[in-house]
Design a protein around this motif. Sequence first.
Motif, PDB file in Angstrom:
ATOM      1  N   GLY A 324     150.091 -99.949 -51.150  1.00 47.47           N
ATOM      2  CA  GLY A 324     150.791 -99.731 -49.892  1.00 47.47           C
ATOM      3  C   GLY A 324     151.241 -98.319 -49.634  1.00 47.47           C
ATOM      4  N   GLU A 325     150.851 -97.362 -50.485  1.00 48.56           N
ATOM      5  CA  GLU A 325     151.254 -95.966 -50.314  1.00 48.56           C
ATOM      6  C   GLU A 325     150.021 -95.062 -50.210  1.00 48.56           C
ATOM      7  OE1 GLU A 325     154.387 -95.057 -49.990  1.00 48.56           O
ATOM      8  OE2 GLU A 325     155.205 -97.055 -50.369  1.00 48.56           O
ATOM      9  N   VAL A 326     150.139 -94.022 -49.401  1.00 50.63           N
ATOM     10  CA  VAL A 326     149.059 -93.042 -49.311  1.00 50.63           C
ATOM     11  C   VAL A 326     149.090 -92.162 -50.550  1.00 50.63           C
ATOM     12  CG1 VAL A 326     147.974 -91.254 -47.914  1.00 50.63           C
ATOM     13  CG2 VAL A 326     149.371 -93.004 -46.812  1.00 50.63           C
ATOM     14  N   VAL A 327     147.954 -92.039 -51.223  1.00 54.19           N
ATOM     15  CA  VAL A 327     147.916 -91.255 -52.455  1.00 54.19           C
ATOM     16  C   VAL A 327     147.021 -90.023 -52.358  1.00 54.19           C
ATOM     17  CG1 VAL A 327     148.460 -93.241 -53.914  1.00 54.19           C
ATOM     18  CG2 VAL A 327     146.065 -92.706 -53.412  1.00 54.19           C
ATOM     19  N   SER A 328     146.127 -89.989 -51.349  1.00 56.34           N
ATOM     20  CA  SER A 328     145.251 -88.818 -51.266  1.00 56.34           C
ATOM     21  C   SER A 328     144.623 -88.706 -49.887  1.00 56.34           C
ATOM     22  CB  SER A 328     144.142 -88.889 -52.329  1.00 56.34           C
ATOM     23  OG  SER A 328     143.244 -89.948 -52.062  1.00 56.34           O
ATOM     24  N   GLU A 329     144.172 -87.494 -49.590  1.00 59.90           N
ATOM     25  CA  GLU A 329     143.427 -87.205 -48.358  1.00 59.90           C
ATOM     26  C   GLU A 329     142.190 -86.412 -48.721  1.00 59.90           C
ATOM     27  OE1 GLU A 329     143.812 -84.442 -44.278  1.00 59.90           O
ATOM     28  OE2 GLU A 329     145.557 -84.748 -45.577  1.00 59.90           O
ATOM     29  N   LYS A 330     141.069 -86.794 -48.166  1.00 58.07           N
ATOM     30  CA  LYS A 330     139.848 -86.032 -48.384  1.00 58.07           C
ATOM     31  C   LYS A 330     139.023 -86.020 -47.102  1.00 58.07           C
ATOM     32  CE  LYS A 330     137.038 -89.835 -50.313  1.00 58.07           C
ATOM     33  NZ  LYS A 330     136.257 -90.276 -51.504  1.00 58.07           N
ATOM     34  N   VAL A 331     138.120 -85.070 -47.027  1.00 59.18           N
ATOM     35  CA  VAL A 331     137.253 -84.960 -45.857  1.00 59.18           C
ATOM     36  C   VAL A 331     136.159 -86.016 -45.941  1.00 59.18           C
ATOM     37  CG1 VAL A 331     135.671 -83.479 -44.591  1.00 59.18           C
ATOM     38  CG2 VAL A 331     137.704 -82.493 -45.643  1.00 59.18           C
ATOM     39  N   PHE A 332     135.975 -86.758 -44.850  1.00 54.37           N
ATOM     40  CA  PHE A 332     134.889 -87.726 -44.779  1.00 54.37           C
ATOM     41  C   PHE A 332     133.709 -87.160 -43.992  1.00 54.37           C
ATOM     42  CE2 PHE A 332     132.741 -91.180 -42.437  1.00 54.37           C
ATOM     43  CZ  PHE A 332     132.215 -91.886 -43.522  1.00 54.37           C
ATOM     44  N   ALA A 333     133.996 -86.537 -42.852  1.00 53.65           N
ATOM     45  CA  ALA A 333     132.936 -85.957 -42.026  1.00 53.65           C
ATOM     46  C   ALA A 333     133.421 -84.625 -41.470  1.00 53.65           C
ATOM     47  CB  ALA A 333     132.566 -86.895 -40.886  1.00 53.65           C
ATOM     48  N   GLU A 334     132.565 -83.620 -41.515  1.00 54.14           N
ATOM     49  CA  GLU A 334     132.910 -82.315 -40.980  1.00 54.14           C
ATOM     50  C   GLU A 334     131.650 -81.622 -40.484  1.00 54.14           C
ATOM     51  OE1 GLU A 334     134.557 -79.787 -43.960  1.00 54.14           O
ATOM     52  OE2 GLU A 334     133.011 -80.256 -45.437  1.00 54.14           O
ATOM     53  N   GLY A 335     131.850 -80.516 -39.747  1.00 51.54           N
ATOM     54  CA  GLY A 335     130.721 -79.779 -39.204  1.00 51.54           C
ATOM     55  C   GLY A 335     130.849 -79.518 -37.714  1.00 51.54           C
TER      56      GLY A 335
END
Length: 376
Positions: A324-335
């Motif tokens: 139930g907690e946010v633990v990370s952020e990463k890029v899924f799509a870029e460009g």
Amino acid sequence: MFKAKLFNQFLAIGWLFILLFSQLQASEKQTLLDNIKLPKGFAISLFADNVPNARTMTLGNKGTIYVGTRSKGNVYALQDINQDGKAERRYIVASGLNMPNGVAYKDGTLYVAELNRIIRFDNIDQQLSQPPKPTVVYNKFPAKKMHGWKYLRFGPDNKLYTAVGAPCNICLPKEEVFTSLVRLNPDGSDLEILARGIRNTVGFDWHPMTKNLYFTENGRDWLGNDIPPDELNKWTTKGQHFGYPFCHGGELLDPEYGIDKQCKSYTSPQWNFKAHMAPLGIRFYRGQQFPKSYHHQLFVAQHGSWNRTIPHGYRIALLTFKAGEVVSEKVFAEGWLGKNGKAMGRPVDILELADGSLLVSDDLAGVIYKITYTGN
């Protein structure tokens, strides 16, 4: 005879220019697609390529996609008739509206959030080519344009949820409805202010398991390149205050409005994004097409910065939840952001289709993308 011949020549030249312009546009969009990077096994394509200022999306019956706009005043309906992953049919179901950014669909009725009101189109699926006149659901929202465009969703309680942003960059509005999250019945009755202290949110979703409401919030401008952070917040209790204009990001007191205040007096964000990322539409993944590591995780459309020396954002991020907690952020799509710092597109909203693929709207390129998992 001479005039007729001359007219035909001009007509032929005109069609040639149209053809060349169309080919140029197609080439630009293909270049944009080629620039977008996704994790291994994922593919991106154009679902619709003629949706100017495409903003928020909602799914109707039989797979019809309804799309709101902010600056164009149109609401579109898109249909993929032969199920080839591309919309062959496009309808303008409403035009001349006042910032019809938010769209929501339920039981054959399309609801549209304009600047100061919510309207509805009954039995819309059967009338796409000749849409009915709208019925006004609620018309008492402020008409302030700054942060006045609205997101619109039906919650698990079958009520309509939207928000009223701050009519400024940083201020303390007198009217209590500003900077608020609200909900109301589909007939427009029983408007409730659920929370305050929200500068500008145009994206929210409910966690598939806990049913808690999460929403993005765009932080204030003109404090520098790297402060304050943009936010992901969680609403749980009526009466919560999320800090604006006194505290930003749960820890930064505003230099003007934060005097004699304490950030601990307000509800802190669940996650802080980098400043000026402009997180907009979000979507918890509920489908089965993507690998299990994506299930119940949160996709975030980061529209991209304008109030920053070096631009950033213009991408889709993935927030990972555990317990139930946010633990990370990463890029899924870029460009979407070119190497020269010029944006070729700006992701706005994310919608999951019945087969588990995702649609992404782009208000700069005027297109809708489709992201699928192929495993290849």
